[in-house]
Design a protein around this motif. Structure first.
Motif, short mmCIF file in Angstrom:
data_model
loop_
_atom_site.label_atom_id
_atom_site.label_comp_id
_atom_site.label_asym_id
_atom_site.label_seq_id
_atom_site.Cartn_x
_atom_site.Cartn_y
_atom_site.Cartn_z
N ILE A 86 -6.14 2.70 3.28
CA ILE A 86 -6.93 2.15 4.39
C ILE A 86 -6.09 1.05 5.00
O ILE A 86 -5.77 0.07 4.33
N ASN A 87 -5.74 1.18 6.26
CA ASN A 87 -4.72 0.28 6.79
C ASN A 87 -4.78 0.19 8.31
O ASN A 87 -5.13 1.15 8.98
N GLY A 145 -15.88 -6.20 -2.23
CA GLY A 145 -16.61 -5.08 -1.65
C GLY A 145 -16.30 -3.78 -2.37
O GLY A 145 -17.21 -3.02 -2.72
N ILE A 146 -15.03 -3.52 -2.60
CA ILE A 146 -14.63 -2.26 -3.24
C ILE A 146 -15.21 -2.17 -4.65
O ILE A 146 -15.74 -1.15 -5.07
N TYR A 155 -15.85 -4.63 4.77
CA TYR A 155 -14.62 -3.83 4.92
C TYR A 155 -14.29 -3.10 3.61
O TYR A 155 -13.92 -1.91 3.61
N GLY A 156 -14.46 -3.79 2.51
CA GLY A 156 -14.18 -3.20 1.19
C GLY A 156 -15.11 -2.04 0.88
O GLY A 156 -14.67 -0.96 0.49
N TYR A 181 0.83 -1.23 0.00
CA TYR A 181 0.00 0.00 0.00
C TYR A 181 0.84 1.25 0.00
O TYR A 181 0.39 2.32 -0.39
N GLU A 212 -12.74 -11.31 13.49
CA GLU A 212 -11.50 -10.86 12.86
C GLU A 212 -11.74 -9.57 12.09
O GLU A 212 -11.03 -8.57 12.28
N LEU A 233 -2.04 -1.59 9.82
CA LEU A 233 -0.69 -2.08 10.17
C LEU A 233 0.24 -0.90 10.47
O LEU A 233 0.41 -0.02 9.63
N ASN A 281 -15.46 -9.11 5.35
CA ASN A 281 -14.39 -8.48 4.57
C ASN A 281 -14.92 -7.75 3.34
O ASN A 281 -14.32 -6.78 2.88
N TYR A 322 -10.36 -5.55 12.35
CA TYR A 322 -9.74 -4.82 11.24
C TYR A 322 -10.50 -3.53 10.92
O TYR A 322 -9.90 -2.50 10.62
N VAL A 345 -12.35 -8.44 0.18
CA VAL A 345 -12.26 -6.98 0.31
C VAL A 345 -12.37 -6.34 -1.08
O VAL A 345 -13.10 -5.36 -1.28
N MET A 405 -5.15 2.55 -1.92
CA MET A 405 -4.79 1.20 -1.49
C MET A 405 -5.51 0.82 -0.19
O MET A 405 -5.77 1.66 0.66
N VAL A 406 -5.78 -0.47 -0.07
CA VAL A 406 -6.40 -0.99 1.14
C VAL A 406 -5.59 -2.19 1.61
O VAL A 406 -5.21 -3.05 0.82
N GLU A 407 -5.34 -2.24 2.90
CA GLU A 407 -4.66 -3.38 3.48
C GLU A 407 -5.72 -4.35 4.02
O GLU A 407 -6.56 -3.96 4.82
#
Lengths: 252, 354, 178
Positions: free
Chosen positions: B208-209, A77-78, B65-66, A56, B88, B211, B62, B92, A74, A63-65
């Protein structure tokens, strides 16, 4: 006249990858494809958990982690949030073929209109060299110290072969980045995988056979040689599924 | 819809979500909340929305999440075992500061448990569920009307504070039908400049993160998040007080348990017992101030729950253990009867601790 | 006055539908109402029941533990719930399917051969609505008015051709005298 420059879709930052790692090459190929298709402003990438976790920071698009293995969900979804955008995931073998197998298979079978870059180097790199779902029979890793014993822990997962059996996906190809010829072929495949999405054709996955000198315990050069001699015979390169080409062939 | 219509609680959630502007739903079938998915499957394609049955609860959260990352209103729903799988993703979502609405129509546990109503995911919802330091806004409807209104509220709060809001309902409230008025839905809009919508080559890329390998940086984010949580605690507590003015005994209950308790309290009042109810509508933020104030007036609290007493310790903390807190409960899918609650009230009235 | 109604029978007898009809009837009469089904696998062929509460006060618990009206559509339901009915309450029994008599003498009982009446009238599956008709008749605070409007709320659009037979069934029950 500039004859060689960094793709615009890569940020101007140092990458964290080990010397000789082929992730850098694959990043570049992805970025070149995005540049050439002129889609940077509407591309969103999804980074995995694994060596490419910080992708990312490297791609210059949004960007998405994702959580480990969940990138295809994910990305789904995007993409569903705005189908006009171009969405890709960039995943390693542990992420895509082990913990995220379900997400991979189901995104493929839905023919989700996304592009998946699957980097297969037969080992878990980030955690320091453990057995991957794609680790070859007999291959020594930290968690298969006596070599992968297929009687004990089964056989490697061949993702391209597996997914090509599904009705859903549009395009599946396996490429390698061990020499210039293969890199050029890889570039062509990756660009096609993005082009397919632009044209609304659906799920494209490019499996990139890649090396991991650090965790294989080999010099970069020897690693490429090992890849050619051991991985390519087990994971043959080529197009495993191309629905559009199939249809064209059938209509002739 | 200007008039009152009879709706199932689960359907009210789905319709309210659509009214709140949610156009993306991802889920996996599980009793007793499947009506939400069925409603969405029927409705979404007709209004240009997206209903997608995911391959698993994990995939569903998830996908949420997206969409949340892309800046749109999105939800998923499930029941207890499914929420464990989603945990989980909940972590996130929190780590990436993404707004989403998650519905848990609880059933009995642990494990596969049963399919009858329960409140046994109180800890999971109010203390986090997934890993890491985080909170969710937890809303506990006790009527079908609230299933709708709290769904709308949940979306607004999620967007406002960039966090997950959870509707913590139970099988009864999900399955029952009551009159609902959906005409007065007012929806708030929040800008989301952080969303991944494509740079259009007009801004730096958004990331989007969750970490952060530098501990100082991660700590900074956690501190900032808890500053926001503090605001939520100050501004967003919702609580109903029922017959508390002169109450000497205070029943604390939420959701279906609060309804059963009201029946019991009405009966007890007929017998001259001064008893009232504090019903937390937000379980997090917990109505600490209301409870602490009550602790100076009442002689005992009775926590009525469909679990083994998970809320008891929150009441004790909120009231700083000033007064005893006893438990009146059923579990495994059973619901306390008004008679059982009445007996507990009468016992407390006699001075015993039930 | 809170009318706490429990309707119980086998899955497939239209227990939940009958309850929805009553709840909508109550709503049209501007009463406070709730409807709560038993749910889960038992619905598919086993026993089914639903709680309906209709009254002037806000509904507290939607669960009817002590009905003042019990509609028993099979023997197991009668046996299971007979003793939970409040003294002075009402028990409606489908006497075509239940040969047994109510043992209590502190409740009102109506034996309605609903299944037989339904068969004879040519709408064999509407014993439930015959019982609902009788329930409306015996109820102190509900009338037969607006019955059609209530039915329209519960019959799905694609089955609206069944509106008339449902009305007939209700009327049959309403007019039935033991």
């Amino acid at each position: 006249m500039v004859v060689f420059e960094k793709p615009k879709s890569l940020c101007d930052v140092p990458l964290h990858y080990c010397p000789g790692c082929t992730h850098g090459i694959i990043h570049r190929l992805v970025a070149e494809a995005i540049d050439e298709l002129g889609i940077e402003g509407r591309t969103i990438g999804v980074a995995p958990v694994g060596c490419a976790v910080m992708a990312y920071n490297y791609f210059n698009c949004d960007m998405v982690e994702a959580a480990h293995g969940r990138a295809p969900a994910v990305a789904t979804g995007i993409k569903r949030a705005d189908p006009e955008n171009i969405v890709f995931s960039y995943q390693g073998d542990g992420d895509l073929a082990s913990i995220g197998t379900a997400e991979t298979v189901h995104a493929a079978t839905r023919n989700e209109n996304i592009t998946v870059i699957f980097v297969n180097n037969a080992i878990y790199g980030m955690t320091g060299g453990q057995m991957a779902p794609t680790t070859l029979p007999g291959q020594i890793t930290q968690t298969s110290p006596y070599g992968r014993d297929v009687k004990h822990c089964g056989y490697p997962v061949k993702i391209s072969e597996m997914l090509s059996q599904l009705e859903g996906p549009e395009y599946i190809e396996r490429v390698a980045v061990n020499n210039v010829k293969n890199i050029r072929a890889a570039k062509k495949a990756i660009k096609k995988a993005f082009q397919n999405q632009v044209e609304g054709k659906g799920f494209s996955l490019i499996e990139v056979i890649s090396s991991c000198p650090t965790n294989w315990g080999l010099s970069p050069e020897k690693a490429l040689q090992w890849l050619e001699e051991n991985m390519i015979p087990y994971y043959p390169l080529g197009v495993y599924k191309d629905r559009t080409a199939q249809k064209e062939a059938e209509s002739k | 819809m200007s008039e009152k219509v009879l709706m199932k609680g689960n359907e009210a959630i789905a319709e309210a979500a659509i009214l709140a502007g949610c156009r993306h739903y991802f889920g996996y079938p599980i009793t007793p909340q499947t009506e939400i998915a069925a409603y969405m499957a029927k409705k979404m394609p007709k209004i240009g929305g997206c209903f997608l049955q995911a391959e698993s609860e994990i995939a569903a959260i998830n996908m949420v999440y997206g969409v949340a990352g892309a800046g749109k209103r999105v939800m998923t729903s499930s029941s207890s075992p499914g929420i464990s799988l989603k945990s989980e993703g909940l972590s996130y979502l929190a780590g990436s500061d993404l707004p989403a609405l998650v519905v848990n129509v609880q059933r009995g546990g642990p494990g596969l448990g049963g399919i009858q109503p329960s409140q046994s995911d109180y800890f999971q919802a109010t203390k986090g569920g997934g890993h890491g330091d985080y909170k969710m806004i937890v809303l506990a409807p006790s009527s079908v009307q609230e299933m709708a209104s709290l769904t709308v509220k949940g979306f607004d709060l999620a967007d406002k504070y960039r966090m997950t809001a959870m509707i913590l309902a139970d099988g009864t409230t999900g399955q029952m039908m009551e009159p609902v008025n959906l005409s007065e839905v007012e929806v708030q809009h929040y800008d989301k400049p952080w969303a991944v919508t494509g740079t259009k080559m007009q801004r730096e890329h958004n990331i989007i993160n969750s970490l952060f390998l530098e501990p100082e940086e991660l700590e900074k984010y956690n501190f900032a998040r808890f500053e926001r949580y503090k605001e939520v605690e100050e501004n967003e507590v919702m609580v109903e007080e029922y017959l508390m003015d002169d109450a000497e005994i205070c029943v604390v209950a939420f959701g279906i348990a609060a309804r059963v308790s009201k029946n019991a309290i009405n009966e007890a009042r007929k017998k001259g017992i001064k008893v009232g109810l504090i019903r937390p509508i937000t379980l997090w933020p917990f109505p600490k101030k209301t409870l602490l104030a009550a602790a100076d007036k009442v002689k005992q609290f009775i926590s009525v729950e469909l679990n083994m007493g998970q809320m008891v310790e929150d009441i004790e903390l909120a009231t700083k253990c000033k007064k005893p807190v006893t438990l009146c409960n059923r579990t495994g899918g059973m619901i306390p009867s008004p008679q059982q609650v009445l007996a507990a009230i009468e016992e407390a009235d006699k001075g015993g601790q039930a | 006055m809170m009318n706490q109604i429990l309707i119980a029978g086998f899955g497939g007898q239209g227990v939940l539908f009958a309850g929805k009809f009553l709840a909508n009837k109550g709503l049209i009469e501007d009463k406070q109402v709730s409807w709560l089904p038993s749910y889960g696998p038992e619905m598919r062929g086993g026993t089914a029941n639903c709680s309906v509460i209709i009254g002037d006060e806000p509904v507290g618990s939607p669960i009817v533990n002590e009905p003042n009206t019990l509609v028993a559509m099979n023997l197991p339901s009668l046996k299971k719930y007979e003793n939970s009915v409040v003294p002075g309450g009402l028990i409606l029994v489908d006497s075509s399917l239940i040969a047994a008599k109510v043992e209590r003498n502190d409740v009102r009982v109506c034996y309605v051969p609903a299944t037989e009446l339904a068969k004879n009238a040519g709408f064999a599956t509407l014993a439930n609505m015959i019982l609902m008709g009788k329930l409306l008749k015996e109820s102190d605070d509900m009338s037969f008015d607006d019955t059609e409007d209530a039915l329209k709320k519960v019959i799905p659009a694609r089955k609206m051709n069944l509106l008339d037979v449902n009305l007939q069934a209700l009327k049959t029950g309403y007019d039935y005298n033991a």
